[in-house]
Design a protein around this motif. Structure first.
Motif, PDB file in Angstrom:
ATOM      1  N   VAL A  29       0.842  -1.200   0.000  1.00 39.53           N
ATOM      2  CA  VAL A  29       0.000   0.000   0.000  1.00 39.53           C
ATOM      3  C   VAL A  29       0.873   1.245   0.000  1.00 39.53           C
ATOM      4  CG1 VAL A  29      -1.621   1.347   1.398  1.00 39.53           C
ATOM      5  CG2 VAL A  29      -2.008  -1.086   1.042  1.00 39.53           C
ATOM      6  N   ILE A  30       1.928   1.249   0.808  1.00 44.07           N
ATOM      7  CA  ILE A  30       2.823   2.409   0.858  1.00 44.07           C
ATOM      8  C   ILE A  30       3.501   2.614  -0.499  1.00 44.07           C
ATOM      9  CG2 ILE A  30       4.977   3.264   1.883  1.00 44.07           C
ATOM     10  CD1 ILE A  30       4.062   1.905   4.509  1.00 44.07           C
ATOM     11  N   ILE A  31       3.993   1.526  -1.097  1.00 42.40           N
ATOM     12  CA  ILE A  31       4.650   1.629  -2.403  1.00 42.40           C
ATOM     13  C   ILE A  31       3.659   2.098  -3.463  1.00 42.40           C
ATOM     14  CG2 ILE A  31       5.727   0.257  -4.238  1.00 42.40           C
ATOM     15  CD1 ILE A  31       6.980  -1.440  -1.965  1.00 42.40           C
ATOM     16  N   GLY A  32       2.425   1.588  -3.404  1.00 38.92           N
ATOM     17  CA  GLY A  32       1.393   2.009  -4.349  1.00 38.92           C
ATOM     18  C   GLY A  32       1.072   3.488  -4.227  1.00 38.92           C
ATOM     19  N   LEU A  33       0.992   3.984  -3.000  1.00 41.17           N
ATOM     20  CA  LEU A  33       0.711   5.412  -2.804  1.00 41.17           C
ATOM     21  C   LEU A  33       1.851   6.274  -3.338  1.00 41.17           C
ATOM     22  CD1 LEU A  33      -0.892   5.414   0.755  1.00 41.17           C
ATOM     23  CD2 LEU A  33      -2.019   5.863  -1.421  1.00 41.17           C
TER      24      LEU A  33
END
Length: 58
Positions: A29-33
């Motif tokens: 999720v962090i990488i996607g954001l």
């Protein structure tokens, strides 16, 4: 007694795997954001560059 050890071992393994999956999901999720923010910034920069290259006809 042996069945109890099996149950405890299986439950412990499931909890461990679940913790690893949740940790991986959090990082995804962090990488996607970060990737989404980068795409938005790049689109904004490219839009500004194309607007400067082609002056509007008002």
């Amino acid at each position: 007694m042996r069945a109890l050890l099996w149950v405890v071992g299986v439950v412990g393994g499931i909890i461990l795997l679940l913790g690893l999956v949740l940790e991986a999901v959090r990082w995804l999720v962090i990488i996607g954001l970060i990737a989404l923010a980068a795409v938005i910034v790049l689109a904004f920069v490219r839009g500004r560059q194309s607007a400067q290259n082609y002056p509007s006809r008002h």
